[in-house]
Design a protein around this motif. Structure first.
Motif, PDB file in Angstrom:
ATOM      1  N   ALA A 101       0.832  -1.199   0.000  1.00  0.00           N
ATOM      2  CA  ALA A 101       0.000   0.000   0.000  1.00  0.00           C
ATOM      3  C   ALA A 101       0.871   1.256   0.000  1.00  0.00           C
ATOM      4  CB  ALA A 101      -0.913  -0.003   1.217  1.00  0.00           C
ATOM      5  N   CYS A 102       0.417   2.237  -0.711  1.00  0.00           N
ATOM      6  CA  CYS A 102       1.132   3.504  -0.792  1.00  0.00           C
ATOM      7  C   CYS A 102       0.571   4.421   0.279  1.00  0.00           C
ATOM      8  CB  CYS A 102       0.931   4.108  -2.178  1.00  0.00           C
ATOM      9  SG  CYS A 102       1.955   5.533  -2.468  1.00  0.00           S
ATOM     10  N   ARG A 103       1.419   4.816   1.200  1.00  0.00           N
ATOM     11  CA  ARG A 103       0.965   5.673   2.287  1.00  0.00           C
ATOM     12  C   ARG A 103       1.560   7.062   2.116  1.00  0.00           C
ATOM     13  NH1 ARG A 103       2.373   0.985   5.779  1.00  0.00           N
ATOM     14  NH2 ARG A 103       0.462  -0.186   5.932  1.00  0.00           N
ATOM     15  N   CYS A 104       0.702   8.037   1.994  1.00  0.00           N
ATOM     16  CA  CYS A 104       1.157   9.421   1.922  1.00  0.00           C
ATOM     17  C   CYS A 104       0.110  10.323   2.554  1.00  0.00           C
ATOM     18  CB  CYS A 104       1.433   9.875   0.501  1.00  0.00           C
ATOM     19  SG  CYS A 104       0.763   8.919  -0.826  1.00  0.00           S
ATOM     20  N   LEU A 105       0.592  11.386   3.131  1.00  0.00           N
ATOM     21  CA  LEU A 105      -0.288  12.368   3.750  1.00  0.00           C
ATOM     22  C   LEU A 105      -0.605  13.455   2.731  1.00  0.00           C
ATOM     23  CD1 LEU A 105       1.584  12.655   7.146  1.00  0.00           C
ATOM     24  CD2 LEU A 105      -0.547  11.419   6.695  1.00  0.00           C
ATOM     25  N   PRO A 106      -1.753  14.114   2.863  1.00  0.00           N
ATOM     26  CA  PRO A 106      -2.055  15.224   1.952  1.00  0.00           C
ATOM     27  C   PRO A 106      -0.947  16.273   2.036  1.00  0.00           C
ATOM     28  CG  PRO A 106      -3.951  14.719   3.334  1.00  0.00           C
ATOM     29  CD  PRO A 106      -2.803  13.905   3.848  1.00  0.00           C
ATOM     30  N   GLN A 107      -0.590  16.792   0.890  1.00  0.00           N
ATOM     31  CA  GLN A 107       0.499  17.754   0.817  1.00  0.00           C
ATOM     32  C   GLN A 107      -0.018  19.048   0.198  1.00  0.00           C
ATOM     33  OE1 GLN A 107       3.818  16.454  -1.613  1.00  0.00           O
ATOM     34  NE2 GLN A 107       5.263  17.292  -0.144  1.00  0.00           N
ATOM     35  N   HIS A 108       0.359  20.161   0.801  1.00  0.00           N
ATOM     36  CA  HIS A 108      -0.013  21.461   0.244  1.00  0.00           C
ATOM     37  C   HIS A 108       0.719  21.631  -1.082  1.00  0.00           C
ATOM     38  CE1 HIS A 108      -0.204  25.831  -0.209  1.00  0.00           C
ATOM     39  NE2 HIS A 108      -1.300  25.752   0.542  1.00  0.00           N
ATOM     40  N   PRO A 109       0.085  22.245  -2.104  1.00  0.00           N
ATOM     41  CA  PRO A 109       0.743  22.414  -3.406  1.00  0.00           C
ATOM     42  C   PRO A 109       2.096  23.121  -3.317  1.00  0.00           C
ATOM     43  CG  PRO A 109      -1.570  23.008  -3.559  1.00  0.00           C
ATOM     44  CD  PRO A 109      -1.286  22.736  -2.118  1.00  0.00           C
ATOM     45  N   GLN A 110       2.215  24.101  -2.437  1.00  0.00           N
ATOM     46  CA  GLN A 110       3.491  24.807  -2.300  1.00  0.00           C
ATOM     47  C   GLN A 110       4.564  23.882  -1.740  1.00  0.00           C
ATOM     48  OE1 GLN A 110       3.450  28.561  -0.197  1.00  0.00           O
ATOM     49  NE2 GLN A 110       5.616  28.414   0.271  1.00  0.00           N
ATOM     50  N   GLN A 111       4.223  23.059  -0.747  1.00  0.00           N
ATOM     51  CA  GLN A 111       5.205  22.137  -0.177  1.00  0.00           C
ATOM     52  C   GLN A 111       5.626  21.120  -1.224  1.00  0.00           C
ATOM     53  OE1 GLN A 111       6.143  22.719   3.242  1.00  0.00           O
ATOM     54  NE2 GLN A 111       7.898  21.679   2.374  1.00  0.00           N
ATOM     55  N   ALA A 112       4.680  20.646  -2.043  1.00  0.00           N
ATOM     56  CA  ALA A 112       5.014  19.718  -3.127  1.00  0.00           C
ATOM     57  C   ALA A 112       5.953  20.386  -4.121  1.00  0.00           C
ATOM     58  CB  ALA A 112       3.740  19.242  -3.826  1.00  0.00           C
ATOM     59  N   PHE A 113       5.688  21.645  -4.450  1.00  0.00           N
ATOM     60  CA  PHE A 113       6.546  22.410  -5.354  1.00  0.00           C
ATOM     61  C   PHE A 113       7.954  22.509  -4.776  1.00  0.00           C
ATOM     62  CE2 PHE A 113       8.628  26.274  -6.681  1.00  0.00           C
ATOM     63  CZ  PHE A 113       8.388  26.359  -8.045  1.00  0.00           C
ATOM     64  N   CYS A 114       8.054  22.895  -3.515  1.00  0.00           N
ATOM     65  CA  CYS A 114       9.367  23.098  -2.893  1.00  0.00           C
ATOM     66  C   CYS A 114      10.133  21.789  -2.726  1.00  0.00           C
ATOM     67  CB  CYS A 114       9.203  23.794  -1.545  1.00  0.00           C
ATOM     68  SG  CYS A 114       8.566  25.489  -1.688  1.00  0.00           S
ATOM     69  N   ASP A 115       9.449  20.697  -2.432  1.00  0.00           N
ATOM     70  CA  ASP A 115      10.108  19.407  -2.233  1.00  0.00           C
ATOM     71  C   ASP A 115      10.526  18.741  -3.543  1.00  0.00           C
ATOM     72  OD1 ASP A 115       9.717  19.751   0.469  1.00  0.00           O
ATOM     73  OD2 ASP A 115       8.037  18.332   0.608  1.00  0.00           O
ATOM     74  N   ALA A 116       9.884  19.106  -4.650  1.00  0.00           N
ATOM     75  CA  ALA A 116      10.161  18.469  -5.948  1.00  0.00           C
ATOM     76  C   ALA A 116      11.461  18.991  -6.559  1.00  0.00           C
ATOM     77  CB  ALA A 116       9.004  18.732  -6.912  1.00  0.00           C
ATOM     78  N   GLU A 117      12.114  18.124  -7.318  1.00  0.00           N
ATOM     79  CA  GLU A 117      13.284  18.548  -8.090  1.00  0.00           C
ATOM     80  C   GLU A 117      12.848  19.196  -9.399  1.00  0.00           C
ATOM     81  OE1 GLU A 117      16.315  15.062  -6.530  1.00  0.00           O
ATOM     82  OE2 GLU A 117      15.617  15.005  -8.585  1.00  0.00           O
ATOM     83  N   ILE A 118      11.728  18.700  -9.943  1.00  0.00           N
ATOM     84  CA  ILE A 118      11.217  19.203 -11.219  1.00  0.00           C
ATOM     85  C   ILE A 118       9.721  19.448 -11.094  1.00  0.00           C
ATOM     86  CG2 ILE A 118      10.841  18.674 -13.660  1.00  0.00           C
ATOM     87  CD1 ILE A 118      13.262  16.925 -13.614  1.00  0.00           C
ATOM     88  N   VAL A 119       9.272  20.588 -11.622  1.00  0.00           N
ATOM     89  CA  VAL A 119       7.839  20.908 -11.677  1.00  0.00           C
ATOM     90  C   VAL A 119       7.560  21.399 -13.093  1.00  0.00           C
ATOM     91  CG1 VAL A 119       5.957  22.294 -10.740  1.00  0.00           C
ATOM     92  CG2 VAL A 119       7.815  21.557  -9.232  1.00  0.00           C
ATOM     93  N   ILE A 120       6.688  20.684 -13.809  1.00  0.00           N
ATOM     94  CA  ILE A 120       6.370  21.064 -15.187  1.00  0.00           C
ATOM     95  C   ILE A 120       4.868  20.961 -15.446  1.00  0.00           C
ATOM     96  CG2 ILE A 120       8.616  20.343 -16.111  1.00  0.00           C
ATOM     97  CD1 ILE A 120       7.238  17.823 -17.218  1.00  0.00           C
ATOM     98  N   ARG A 121       4.467  21.668 -16.485  1.00  0.00           N
ATOM     99  CA  ARG A 121       3.132  21.499 -17.056  1.00  0.00           C
ATOM    100  C   ARG A 121       3.356  20.756 -18.358  1.00  0.00           C
ATOM    101  NH1 ARG A 121      -0.701  26.307 -19.561  1.00  0.00           N
ATOM    102  NH2 ARG A 121      -2.315  24.922 -20.389  1.00  0.00           N
ATOM    103  N   ALA A 122       2.593  19.676 -18.568  1.00  0.00           N
ATOM    104  CA  ALA A 122       2.797  18.867 -19.767  1.00  0.00           C
ATOM    105  C   ALA A 122       1.505  18.161 -20.169  1.00  0.00           C
ATOM    106  CB  ALA A 122       3.893  17.830 -19.527  1.00  0.00           C
ATOM    107  N   LYS A 123       1.458  17.810 -21.439  1.00  0.00           N
ATOM    108  CA  LYS A 123       0.330  17.055 -21.986  1.00  0.00           C
ATOM    109  C   LYS A 123       0.789  15.626 -22.229  1.00  0.00           C
ATOM    110  CE  LYS A 123      -2.938  17.061 -25.852  1.00  0.00           C
ATOM    111  NZ  LYS A 123      -3.361  17.782 -27.070  1.00  0.00           N
ATOM    112  N   VAL A 124       0.003  14.661 -21.750  1.00  0.00           N
ATOM    113  CA  VAL A 124       0.318  13.244 -21.947  1.00  0.00           C
ATOM    114  C   VAL A 124      -0.105  12.851 -23.362  1.00  0.00           C
ATOM    115  CG1 VAL A 124      -0.131  10.892 -21.159  1.00  0.00           C
ATOM    116  CG2 VAL A 124       0.021  12.754 -19.498  1.00  0.00           C
ATOM    117  N   VAL A 125       0.833  12.280 -24.133  1.00  0.00           N
ATOM    118  CA  VAL A 125       0.542  11.927 -25.533  1.00  0.00           C
ATOM    119  C   VAL A 125       0.714  10.437 -25.837  1.00  0.00           C
ATOM    120  CG1 VAL A 125       1.013  14.238 -26.428  1.00  0.00           C
ATOM    121  CG2 VAL A 125       2.886  12.586 -26.265  1.00  0.00           C
ATOM    122  N   GLY A 126       1.255   9.669 -24.896  1.00  0.00           N
ATOM    123  CA  GLY A 126       1.434   8.244 -25.134  1.00  0.00           C
ATOM    124  C   GLY A 126       1.733   7.498 -23.846  1.00  0.00           C
TER     125      GLY A 126
END
Length: 191
Positions: free
Chosen positions: A26-51
């Motif tokens: 099971a994947c256990r994770c707590l809700p994360q505020h968008p800003q905290q997710a942004f700060c903790d991430a190495e990469i943050v992008i907007r993208a369209k899934v094509v395949g």
């Protein structure tokens, strides 16, 4: 009565062993505020899934990167996710905001990251991606599920409305005096 109790314990034990594998995966994770997710991430992008294609123990989603908010100088052409319960499921021809890690030149995302569809982000969240979240990465967002919640530092914002979208439209920004406060987008947080 003892035979009945023994039988119940044996049945519960067998059921427990049967579910151990599912529980372990099971994947256990707590809700994360968008800003905290942004700060903790190495990469943050907007993208369209094509395949989409299965590769080893991963799913590879081919993407068209639209915008890089945080990360490296290279354009990301694919996103990888695990095939276990922590992997994400994405729709083809849909745009997302991805927060993830870079491992051996590949971007990885998980269910514990913040990867909403672009259309589900509010205007305040989209605005915060370009300027506010980055300026608040020195602040810590502390989850609070029941009051009172102690804060041991002034460099933190208390996130109390976990079940609503209200707090997700705010950004935790460092003020001139070094303390942190929620910012609504109207005026800078006061001392």
């Amino acid at each position: 009565m003892t035979r009945y109790v023994s039988s119940c314990f044996f049945t519960l034990f067998v059921l427990f062993l049967w579910r151990v594998e599912d529980i372990a995966e099971a994947c256990r994770c707590l809700p994360q505020h968008p800003q905290q997710a942004f700060c903790d991430a190495e990469i943050v992008i907007r993208a369209k899934v094509v395949g989409k294609k299965a590769v080893s123990n991963n799913i590879k989603y081919d993407i068209q990167q639209i915008k890089m908010f945080k990360g490296c100088d290279q354009v990301i052409h694919a996103i990888f996710t695990d095939t276990t319960s922590c992997g994400v499921t994405l729709e083809i021809n849909k745009e997302y905001l991805f927060t993830g890690k870079l491992e051996t030149g590949r971007m990885y995302v998980t269910m514990c990251g913040y990867n909403p569809s672009w259309e589900n982000l509010s205007a305040a969240q989209k605005n915060s991606l370009t300027r506010l979240y980055k300026s608040g990465c020195d602040c810590k967002i502390i989850r609070c599920t029941s009051l009172p919640c102690p804060i041991s530092t002034s460099a933190a914002c208390l996130w109390t409305d976990l079940g609503t979208d209200n707090g997700q439209n705010l950004a935790c920004i460092k003020r001139e005096d070094g303390s942190c406060a929620w910012y609504t987008g109207m005026a800078q947080p006061k001392k």
